[in-house]
Design an enzyme around this catalytic site. Sequence first.
Site, PDB file in Angstrom:
ATOM      1  N   GLU A  29       0.838  -1.207   0.000  1.00 40.96           N
ATOM      2  CA  GLU A  29       0.000   0.000   0.000  1.00 40.96           C
ATOM      3  C   GLU A  29       0.876   1.261   0.000  1.00 40.96           C
ATOM      4  O   GLU A  29       0.546   2.253  -0.641  1.00 40.96           O
ATOM      5  CB  GLU A  29      -0.936  -0.035   1.210  1.00 40.96           C
ATOM      6  CG  GLU A  29      -1.904  -1.212   1.107  1.00 40.96           C
ATOM      7  CD  GLU A  29      -2.882  -1.264   2.268  1.00 40.96           C
ATOM      8  OE1 GLU A  29      -2.533  -1.879   3.284  1.00 40.96           O
ATOM      9  OE2 GLU A  29      -3.965  -0.678   2.169  1.00 40.96           O
ATOM     10  N   GLU A  78      -4.359  -9.282   3.788  1.00 40.15           N
ATOM     11  CA  GLU A  78      -5.352  -8.860   4.779  1.00 40.15           C
ATOM     12  C   GLU A  78      -6.524  -9.827   4.913  1.00 40.15           C
ATOM     13  O   GLU A  78      -6.990 -10.124   6.012  1.00 40.15           O
ATOM     14  CB  GLU A  78      -5.895  -7.461   4.427  1.00 40.15           C
ATOM     15  CG  GLU A  78      -5.010  -6.321   4.902  1.00 40.15           C
ATOM     16  CD  GLU A  78      -3.915  -5.942   3.920  1.00 40.15           C
ATOM     17  OE1 GLU A  78      -3.536  -6.780   3.079  1.00 40.15           O
ATOM     18  OE2 GLU A  78      -3.419  -4.810   4.000  1.00 40.15           O
TER      19      GLU A  78
HETATM   20  N1  CO8 Z   1       4.932  -7.899  11.819  1.00 37.29           N
HETATM   21  C1  CO8 Z   1       5.851  -8.110  12.798  1.00 37.29           C
HETATM   22  N2  CO8 Z   1       6.939  -8.882  12.643  1.00 37.29           N
HETATM   23  C2  CO8 Z   1       7.116  -9.448  11.428  1.00 37.29           C
HETATM   24  C3  CO8 Z   1       6.209  -9.275  10.376  1.00 37.29           C
HETATM   25  C4  CO8 Z   1       5.075  -8.456  10.612  1.00 37.29           C
HETATM   26  N3  CO8 Z   1       4.168  -8.192   9.637  1.00 37.29           N
HETATM   27  N4  CO8 Z   1       6.646  -9.986   9.311  1.00 37.29           N
HETATM   28  C5  CO8 Z   1       7.785 -10.575   9.692  1.00 37.29           C
HETATM   29  N5  CO8 Z   1       8.080 -10.259  10.976  1.00 37.29           N
HETATM   30  C6  CO8 Z   1       9.229 -10.703  11.774  1.00 37.29           C
HETATM   31  C7  CO8 Z   1       9.081 -12.136  12.214  1.00 37.29           C
HETATM   32  O1  CO8 Z   1       8.295 -12.211  13.396  1.00 37.29           O
HETATM   33  C8  CO8 Z   1      10.515 -12.548  12.443  1.00 37.29           C
HETATM   34  O2  CO8 Z   1      10.948 -12.035  13.682  1.00 37.29           O
HETATM   35  P1  CO8 Z   1      11.876 -12.967  14.651  1.00 37.29           P
HETATM   36  O3  CO8 Z   1      13.131 -13.196  13.850  1.00 37.29           O
HETATM   37  O4  CO8 Z   1      12.078 -12.104  15.846  1.00 37.29           O
HETATM   38  O5  CO8 Z   1      11.126 -14.211  14.887  1.00 37.29           O
HETATM   39  C9  CO8 Z   1      11.268 -11.773  11.361  1.00 37.29           C
HETATM   40  O6  CO8 Z   1      10.396 -10.709  10.961  1.00 37.29           O
HETATM   41  C10 CO8 Z   1      11.582 -12.611  10.147  1.00 37.29           C
HETATM   42  O7  CO8 Z   1      10.353 -13.175   9.687  1.00 37.29           O
HETATM   43  P2  CO8 Z   1      10.201 -14.743   9.337  1.00 37.29           P
HETATM   44  O8  CO8 Z   1      11.126 -15.548  10.173  1.00 37.29           O
HETATM   45  O9  CO8 Z   1       8.753 -15.051   9.384  1.00 37.29           O
HETATM   46  O10 CO8 Z   1      10.737 -14.728   7.847  1.00 37.29           O
HETATM   47  P3  CO8 Z   1      10.323 -15.757   6.691  1.00 37.29           P
HETATM   48  O11 CO8 Z   1      11.238 -15.472   5.562  1.00 37.29           O
HETATM   49  O12 CO8 Z   1      10.268 -17.147   7.208  1.00 37.29           O
HETATM   50  O13 CO8 Z   1       8.820 -15.346   6.288  1.00 37.29           O
HETATM   51  C11 CO8 Z   1       7.076 -13.821   5.664  1.00 37.29           C
HETATM   52  C12 CO8 Z   1       8.593 -14.102   5.725  1.00 37.29           C
HETATM   53  C13 CO8 Z   1       6.409 -14.839   4.756  1.00 37.29           C
HETATM   54  C14 CO8 Z   1       6.889 -12.415   5.104  1.00 37.29           C
HETATM   55  C15 CO8 Z   1       6.490 -13.946   7.075  1.00 37.29           C
HETATM   56  O14 CO8 Z   1       7.312 -13.219   7.983  1.00 37.29           O
HETATM   57  C16 CO8 Z   1       5.096 -13.422   7.194  1.00 37.29           C
HETATM   58  O15 CO8 Z   1       4.161 -14.067   6.762  1.00 37.29           O
HETATM   59  N6  CO8 Z   1       4.926 -12.207   7.785  1.00 37.29           N
HETATM   60  C17 CO8 Z   1       3.628 -11.616   8.031  1.00 37.29           C
HETATM   61  C18 CO8 Z   1       3.059 -10.989   6.757  1.00 37.29           C
HETATM   62  C19 CO8 Z   1       1.736 -10.352   7.062  1.00 37.29           C
HETATM   63  O16 CO8 Z   1       0.729 -11.007   7.219  1.00 37.29           O
HETATM   64  N7  CO8 Z   1       1.743  -8.982   7.198  1.00 37.29           N
HETATM   65  C20 CO8 Z   1       0.591  -8.221   7.613  1.00 37.29           C
HETATM   66  C21 CO8 Z   1      -0.209  -7.878   6.411  1.00 37.29           C
HETATM   67  S1  CO8 Z   1      -1.718  -7.124   6.848  1.00 37.29           S
HETATM   68  C22 CO8 Z   1      -1.353  -5.469   6.827  1.00 37.29           C
HETATM   69  O17 CO8 Z   1      -0.282  -5.049   6.494  1.00 37.29           O
HETATM   70  C23 CO8 Z   1      -2.481  -4.615   7.273  1.00 37.29           C
HETATM   71  C24 CO8 Z   1      -2.354  -3.257   6.666  1.00 37.29           C
HETATM   72  C25 CO8 Z   1      -3.346  -2.364   7.299  1.00 37.29           C
HETATM   73  C26 CO8 Z   1      -2.720  -1.000   7.402  1.00 37.29           C
HETATM   74  C27 CO8 Z   1      -3.282  -0.262   8.518  1.00 37.29           C
HETATM   75  C28 CO8 Z   1      -2.287   0.719   9.043  1.00 37.29           C
HETATM   76  C29 CO8 Z   1      -1.367   0.101   9.967  1.00 37.29           C
END
Ligand code: CO8
Length: 239
Positions: free
Chosen positions: A115, A135
């Site tokens: 976004e 989302e």
């Molecule tokens: N929030 C917080 N921490 C995150 C996020 C996140 N969205 N994504 C990754 N991290 C962190 C992980 O917790 C991890 O931390 P730690 O090493 O301390 O355990 C670190 O980043 C590395 O992540 P992964 O180990 O998971 O890395 P991978 O390569 O295995 O996976 C992915 C990468 C596939 C991207 C996976 O991390 C994932 O699925 N992340 C979440 C993605 C997601 O669902 N994001 C939210 C989307 S919804 C959204 O953005 C709503 C928008 C609305 C806007 C409103 C204003 C705010």
Amino acid sequence: MSDFEVIIYEKKDNKGYITLNRPKALNAYNIKMRDELFEALNAVNDDPEVAVVILKAAGEKAFCAGADLSEFLTAPPPVAARQVRFERDVWGLFLQIKKPIIAALHGYVLGSGIEMAMCCDIRVASDDAKFGVPEMGLGIIPAAGGSQTIPRLVRRGYALEMLLSGRWITAAEAKKIKMVNRVVPRAELLPAVEKIADVIRNHDRTALTCAKQAVVEGLDLPLSQGLELEARLANLLRY
Ligand code: CO8
């Protein structure tokens, strides 16, 4: 020149660089980032030394993996003020910036990451970029403008498929549906973006502002009013 914690703000050769800087959390967008972006965007908008803005991200894996899931969706309802702060209109500000913004996108570009990219004017992706709107899987809809900005940029069917199914797309597919302007190898991402920025920054500043205004505002107007806007802006530049 940056006192920020989760972004970096730098200036060089009339280019303002904003770097998302939480690489360990895949640059997830948190309240701190919202506040710092708000400040940096206002700074670039007002700074006469900045002609063009580059938005990029630190670390190898991600431009931004979306809203920080440890903050977002976890605030209990009574903490309404916190929620309101979270929604401080950084997205509106993004869309009002008068100067051209170019996004350099790599790795994960998800949720509020995609976004944010949609709020920019020109998008360049590296070949490892992956774009998604997850989302729906969280039982929510985009809240950073995505339901409006994505279909304004790509065709309705593609936008709806991404929103409704949550399917991620590759950089090549993003290019095909015109979500990004171009795709380059990872090592060439920043140089490619800087090359575009260097051409832009050498143009007349007022003309740049007027051109962006004509396109951005004009897209929300009927053609006749858009043409009036263009004529007004063209006159402004002539006299
Ligand atoms: N929030 C917080 N921490 C995150 C996020 C996140 N969205 N994504 C990754 N991290 C962190 C992980 O917790 C991890 O931390 P730690 O090493 O301390 O355990 C670190 O980043 C590395 O992540 P992964 O180990 O998971 O890395 P991978 O390569 O295995 O996976 C992915 C990468 C596939 C991207 C996976 O991390 C994932 O699925 N992340 C979440 C993605 C997601 O669902 N994001 C939210 C989307 S919804 C959204 O953005 C709503 C928008 C609305 C806007 C409103 C204003 C705010």
